[in-house]
Every structure is written in C-alpha cells, then in structure tokens.
Design a protein around this motif. Sequence first.
Motif, PDB file in Angstrom:
ATOM      1  N   PRO A 139       0.800  -1.234   0.000  1.00  0.00           N
ATOM      2  CA  PRO A 139       0.000   0.000   0.000  1.00  0.00           C
ATOM      3  C   PRO A 139       0.827   1.275   0.000  1.00  0.00           C
ATOM      4  O   PRO A 139       0.336   2.318  -0.435  1.00  0.00           O
ATOM      5  CB  PRO A 139      -0.845  -0.116   1.279  1.00  0.00           C
ATOM      6  CG  PRO A 139      -0.165  -1.144   2.120  1.00  0.00           C
ATOM      7  CD  PRO A 139       0.521  -2.077   1.175  1.00  0.00           C
ATOM      8  N   SER A 140       2.080   1.227   0.455  1.00  0.00           N
ATOM      9  CA  SER A 140       2.893   2.445   0.499  1.00  0.00           C
ATOM     10  C   SER A 140       3.244   2.956  -0.897  1.00  0.00           C
ATOM     11  O   SER A 140       3.684   4.092  -1.055  1.00  0.00           O
ATOM     12  CB  SER A 140       4.175   2.198   1.299  1.00  0.00           C
ATOM     13  OG  SER A 140       5.018   1.283   0.625  1.00  0.00           O
ATOM     14  N   TRP A 141       3.033   2.125  -1.919  1.00  0.00           N
ATOM     15  CA  TRP A 141       3.299   2.547  -3.295  1.00  0.00           C
ATOM     16  C   TRP A 141       2.129   3.306  -3.901  1.00  0.00           C
ATOM     17  O   TRP A 141       2.250   3.864  -4.981  1.00  0.00           O
ATOM     18  CB  TRP A 141       3.636   1.333  -4.170  1.00  0.00           C
ATOM     19  CG  TRP A 141       5.002   0.782  -3.916  1.00  0.00           C
ATOM     20  CD1 TRP A 141       5.445   0.190  -2.785  1.00  0.00           C
ATOM     21  CD2 TRP A 141       6.113   0.789  -4.819  1.00  0.00           C
ATOM     22  NE1 TRP A 141       6.754  -0.184  -2.913  1.00  0.00           N
ATOM     23  CE2 TRP A 141       7.199   0.170  -4.159  1.00  0.00           C
ATOM     24  CE3 TRP A 141       6.293   1.234  -6.124  1.00  0.00           C
ATOM     25  CZ2 TRP A 141       8.442  -0.009  -4.752  1.00  0.00           C
ATOM     26  CZ3 TRP A 141       7.522   1.064  -6.720  1.00  0.00           C
ATOM     27  CH2 TRP A 141       8.594   0.450  -6.039  1.00  0.00           C
ATOM     28  N   GLY A 142       1.004   3.359  -3.236  1.00  0.00           N
ATOM     29  CA  GLY A 142      -0.129   4.131  -3.722  1.00  0.00           C
ATOM     30  C   GLY A 142      -0.950   3.385  -4.756  1.00  0.00           C
ATOM     31  O   GLY A 142      -0.518   2.372  -5.313  1.00  0.00           O
ATOM     32  N   PRO A 143      -2.156   3.902  -5.071  1.00  0.00           N
ATOM     33  CA  PRO A 143      -3.087   3.186  -5.953  1.00  0.00           C
ATOM     34  C   PRO A 143      -2.871   3.457  -7.440  1.00  0.00           C
ATOM     35  O   PRO A 143      -3.445   2.755  -8.276  1.00  0.00           O
ATOM     36  CB  PRO A 143      -4.448   3.734  -5.507  1.00  0.00           C
ATOM     37  CG  PRO A 143      -4.143   5.141  -5.080  1.00  0.00           C
ATOM     38  CD  PRO A 143      -2.760   5.116  -4.486  1.00  0.00           C
ATOM     39  N   HIS A 144      -2.090   4.464  -7.800  1.00  0.00           N
ATOM     40  CA  HIS A 144      -1.994   4.875  -9.192  1.00  0.00           C
ATOM     41  C   HIS A 144      -0.830   4.182  -9.903  1.00  0.00           C
ATOM     42  O   HIS A 144       0.143   3.763  -9.275  1.00  0.00           O
ATOM     43  CB  HIS A 144      -1.842   6.393  -9.290  1.00  0.00           C
ATOM     44  CG  HIS A 144      -2.988   7.140  -8.679  1.00  0.00           C
ATOM     45  ND1 HIS A 144      -4.248   7.163  -9.234  1.00  0.00           N
ATOM     46  CD2 HIS A 144      -3.067   7.884  -7.535  1.00  0.00           C
ATOM     47  CE1 HIS A 144      -5.052   7.889  -8.483  1.00  0.00           C
ATOM     48  NE2 HIS A 144      -4.368   8.332  -7.444  1.00  0.00           N
ATOM     49  N   ARG A 145      -0.935   4.091 -11.242  1.00  0.00           N
ATOM     50  CA  ARG A 145       0.107   3.440 -12.031  1.00  0.00           C
ATOM     51  C   ARG A 145       0.381   4.282 -13.275  1.00  0.00           C
ATOM     52  O   ARG A 145      -0.527   4.624 -14.029  1.00  0.00           O
ATOM     53  CB  ARG A 145      -0.315   2.020 -12.420  1.00  0.00           C
ATOM     54  CG  ARG A 145       0.782   1.205 -13.116  1.00  0.00           C
ATOM     55  CD  ARG A 145       0.290  -0.210 -13.357  1.00  0.00           C
ATOM     56  NE  ARG A 145       1.255  -1.018 -14.077  1.00  0.00           N
ATOM     57  CZ  ARG A 145       2.222  -1.741 -13.524  1.00  0.00           C
ATOM     58  NH1 ARG A 145       2.346  -1.745 -12.214  1.00  0.00           N
ATOM     59  NH2 ARG A 145       3.048  -2.460 -14.246  1.00  0.00           N
ATOM     60  N   LEU A 146       1.648   4.586 -13.484  1.00  0.00           N
ATOM     61  CA  LEU A 146       2.098   5.471 -14.551  1.00  0.00           C
ATOM     62  C   LEU A 146       2.482   4.696 -15.811  1.00  0.00           C
ATOM     63  O   LEU A 146       3.209   3.707 -15.726  1.00  0.00           O
ATOM     64  CB  LEU A 146       3.311   6.280 -14.050  1.00  0.00           C
ATOM     65  CG  LEU A 146       4.106   7.093 -15.067  1.00  0.00           C
ATOM     66  CD1 LEU A 146       3.262   8.230 -15.625  1.00  0.00           C
ATOM     67  CD2 LEU A 146       5.388   7.637 -14.431  1.00  0.00           C
ATOM     68  N   ALA A 147       2.000   5.170 -16.955  1.00  0.00           N
ATOM     69  CA  ALA A 147       2.481   4.667 -18.247  1.00  0.00           C
ATOM     70  C   ALA A 147       3.504   5.663 -18.768  1.00  0.00           C
ATOM     71  O   ALA A 147       3.161   6.796 -19.115  1.00  0.00           O
ATOM     72  CB  ALA A 147       1.321   4.521 -19.230  1.00  0.00           C
ATOM     73  N   LEU A 148       4.766   5.268 -18.778  1.00  0.00           N
ATOM     74  CA  LEU A 148       5.843   6.130 -19.263  1.00  0.00           C
ATOM     75  C   LEU A 148       5.962   5.929 -20.770  1.00  0.00           C
ATOM     76  O   LEU A 148       6.429   4.887 -21.230  1.00  0.00           O
ATOM     77  CB  LEU A 148       7.148   5.769 -18.558  1.00  0.00           C
ATOM     78  CG  LEU A 148       8.267   6.816 -18.590  1.00  0.00           C
ATOM     79  CD1 LEU A 148       7.914   7.990 -17.695  1.00  0.00           C
ATOM     80  CD2 LEU A 148       9.585   6.207 -18.164  1.00  0.00           C
ATOM     81  N   LEU A 149       5.516   6.916 -21.538  1.00  0.00           N
ATOM     82  CA  LEU A 149       5.454   6.807 -22.996  1.00  0.00           C
ATOM     83  C   LEU A 149       6.677   7.481 -23.606  1.00  0.00           C
ATOM     84  O   LEU A 149       6.860   8.696 -23.466  1.00  0.00           O
ATOM     85  CB  LEU A 149       4.172   7.455 -23.517  1.00  0.00           C
ATOM     86  CG  LEU A 149       2.860   6.955 -22.892  1.00  0.00           C
ATOM     87  CD1 LEU A 149       1.674   7.649 -23.539  1.00  0.00           C
ATOM     88  CD2 LEU A 149       2.729   5.433 -23.005  1.00  0.00           C
ATOM     89  N   VAL A 150       7.504   6.698 -24.319  1.00  0.00           N
ATOM     90  CA  VAL A 150       8.790   7.173 -24.821  1.00  0.00           C
ATOM     91  C   VAL A 150       8.827   7.055 -26.344  1.00  0.00           C
ATOM     92  O   VAL A 150       9.092   5.973 -26.887  1.00  0.00           O
ATOM     93  CB  VAL A 150       9.957   6.370 -24.205  1.00  0.00           C
ATOM     94  CG1 VAL A 150      11.296   6.991 -24.597  1.00  0.00           C
ATOM     95  CG2 VAL A 150       9.821   6.288 -22.687  1.00  0.00           C
ATOM     96  N   GLY A 205      -3.139   0.199 -21.992  1.00  0.00           N
ATOM     97  CA  GLY A 205      -3.955  -0.691 -21.169  1.00  0.00           C
ATOM     98  C   GLY A 205      -4.695   0.012 -20.043  1.00  0.00           C
ATOM     99  O   GLY A 205      -4.420   1.171 -19.707  1.00  0.00           O
ATOM    100  N   ASN A 206      -5.613  -0.726 -19.438  1.00  0.00           N
ATOM    101  CA  ASN A 206      -6.466  -0.165 -18.383  1.00  0.00           C
ATOM    102  C   ASN A 206      -5.831  -0.213 -17.006  1.00  0.00           C
ATOM    103  O   ASN A 206      -6.419   0.308 -16.046  1.00  0.00           O
ATOM    104  CB  ASN A 206      -7.807  -0.910 -18.353  1.00  0.00           C
ATOM    105  CG  ASN A 206      -8.604  -0.700 -19.628  1.00  0.00           C
ATOM    106  OD1 ASN A 206      -8.557   0.367 -20.229  1.00  0.00           O
ATOM    107  ND2 ASN A 206      -9.333  -1.741 -20.048  1.00  0.00           N
ATOM    108  N   ASP A 207      -4.653  -0.840 -16.875  1.00  0.00           N
ATOM    109  CA  ASP A 207      -4.030  -0.912 -15.555  1.00  0.00           C
ATOM    110  C   ASP A 207      -3.170   0.312 -15.248  1.00  0.00           C
ATOM    111  O   ASP A 207      -2.569   0.398 -14.180  1.00  0.00           O
ATOM    112  CB  ASP A 207      -3.193  -2.189 -15.421  1.00  0.00           C
ATOM    113  CG  ASP A 207      -2.063  -2.260 -16.434  1.00  0.00           C
ATOM    114  OD1 ASP A 207      -2.167  -1.570 -17.464  1.00  0.00           O
ATOM    115  OD2 ASP A 207      -1.088  -2.989 -16.181  1.00  0.00           O
ATOM    116  N   THR A 208      -3.087   1.272 -16.167  1.00  0.00           N
ATOM    117  CA  THR A 208      -2.404   2.543 -15.909  1.00  0.00           C
ATOM    118  C   THR A 208      -3.443   3.662 -15.987  1.00  0.00           C
ATOM    119  O   THR A 208      -4.336   3.628 -16.837  1.00  0.00           O
ATOM    120  CB  THR A 208      -1.288   2.818 -16.934  1.00  0.00           C
ATOM    121  OG1 THR A 208      -1.834   2.810 -18.248  1.00  0.00           O
ATOM    122  CG2 THR A 208      -0.195   1.759 -16.837  1.00  0.00           C
ATOM    123  N   ASP A 209      -3.341   4.645 -15.080  1.00  0.00           N
ATOM    124  CA  ASP A 209      -4.344   5.715 -15.057  1.00  0.00           C
ATOM    125  C   ASP A 209      -3.760   7.096 -15.301  1.00  0.00           C
ATOM    126  O   ASP A 209      -4.483   8.080 -15.302  1.00  0.00           O
ATOM    127  CB  ASP A 209      -5.141   5.698 -13.749  1.00  0.00           C
ATOM    128  CG  ASP A 209      -4.271   5.774 -12.505  1.00  0.00           C
ATOM    129  OD1 ASP A 209      -3.028   5.792 -12.638  1.00  0.00           O
ATOM    130  OD2 ASP A 209      -4.831   5.818 -11.397  1.00  0.00           O
TER     131      ASP A 209
END
Length: 292
Positions: A53-64, A118-122
């Motif tokens: 949980p310390s990593w938080g609920p959000h997930r980043l898509a790093l687009l390069v 994908g839907n796992d990154t917000d």
Amino acid sequence: PLFLLALLLGFASLLWLQLSCSGEGPSPGGQHRGVPRQPCPPPAPLQPPEEEPSWGPHRLALLVPFRERFEELLAFVPYMHRFLSKKRIRHHIFILNQVDHFRFNRASLINVGFLESGNDTDYIAMHDVDLLPLNEHLDYSFPEAGPFHVASPELHPLYHYKTYVGGILLLTKQHYELCNGMSNRFWGWGREDDEFYRRIKGAGLQVRRPSGITTGYETFQHLHDPAWRKRDQKRIAAQKQEQFKVDREGGLTNVRYRIESRTDLSVAGAPCTVLNILLDCDTNETPWCTFG
C-alpha cells in the motif's frame, strides 16, 4: 600469456567504463564531442511489489517516442526504472518505436502509446528518451489537479520560453482524452508541444510546474548531441505555415497506425515493453510526412 592478456583487457575495459560514465550528476563542462556522455549503470533495479500500500493506488504509463537511439535507450530504461522505483511509483515503460518509412512523428506515437497502454495505468508521462531527471525531489506522482510539466522552462537545459510543455509532461488519462490527445499533423522535429499547449488551455486545464527545485539548469541530463545526431528540421510544401495552426479535429480520434509487434523485455534488469509501430499518412492532407 593469452590468459594474462585477457585479464589485462578485462581490467582495462572496466577501468574505461568507470572513467567514461558520469554518475548521477551532469558531466563537467557539458557533453563531449561525439557520443553523449552516459550515466553510470545504476544498481540492480527495485521490483515494485504488487500488494504494497505504500506505493499508492496509481500506475504510470511512461510513454517514450523512439527511433534509432539505441545507446540512449540503454541508459534511459534502467535509469528511469530505478528513479521511479525509489520514489515508490508504480509504472510501466513503453518504448514507442516508429518502424515505418515516414518522417518521425512524436505526437502520433504518444497517441498510439496512450491507446495501447492498457487499463491498468491511469496516468501518462510524455517523456523524451534523451532527458534524465537528476534531482530526486522532482515529482512524478499522479497529477490530479491538472497537467504537470516536470521539465519546466526554469529547469530544462535548453528550452526556456514560458509556454514550453515538452520534454517531460504528466497527465491523467482523463485529461489527455479531454484534449483529444496530440495533433497527428506534425511530421519531423518540433512544434507539436506548442500546439498541445494550446489544446491544454482550450480544454480549460492549467499547467502546473515544480516548485522548490534549486538545481536550475542542472536538474536534468540531456543526452542529445546535435553533432552526433542531426534533427529532422526540414519544412516541406505548406508545412512551414501549417505548423503554427491549431488542429481542431485531429488527435486520438483519428490517429492511423498498426502494431507490427509487441515485445516485453528487460534492459539491465529493468522491464519495459517495446511497441513496433507503423504509422499511416494521408499524403493529400500532410504531404510533408515523406522525405521526398
């Protein structure tokens, strides 16, 4: 004698690697001629725990957005994976590799990366492959209040005008859709970020930037060397006039592409996904997409 020679060559190679890399700080006196000076390889990357949980609920898509910058990619992927993991940011790095024969189109590649992430990154980071953050206080967290420009004009080593939003820009996926993504009309180098700034303002969003960062123009390491890699700044047909216009119709809704392949791989222990992307171009609409 051959064994001793091999030992000496191995020692010399390790010594050269240690002397030629620059650690986490900028190289003294700027870049060398030829190949840009690279950061030292980071320690083994952290593996983000899935149920921590310390990593938080959000997930980043790093687009390069990417094309033919292999040496920069080798430095970028492990460095960014380590940087984001230390900040406890869940993330997935997408290398958007343009493999067609048209001119480079950074904006369209970002549109494709957004659609394929994908839907796992917000939320997303539109991130140049040749720009490495050196200051650990830079914020890559979920930009709930609006677009967050990490590589602000006060910090970027090259671009200092107040409407600049290139280099590294974070947006929630909801905000990116509100802007209809980026314009697909920009083939070659430059101007797509300036048009996107006007889209952001038109969507009623406010660009936020870092505060309290004291490292100034040494906040990032810029790996690009213009003597080593020429930019495609050619302006063809009506492109010179069109580049200053706002594209009020194009964006996410009409980007045309095909995914040739999708490969999950590891670079020095850091995971990423490489999308080989074939963009399509209507030469009646944008004849400047070809080199001819």
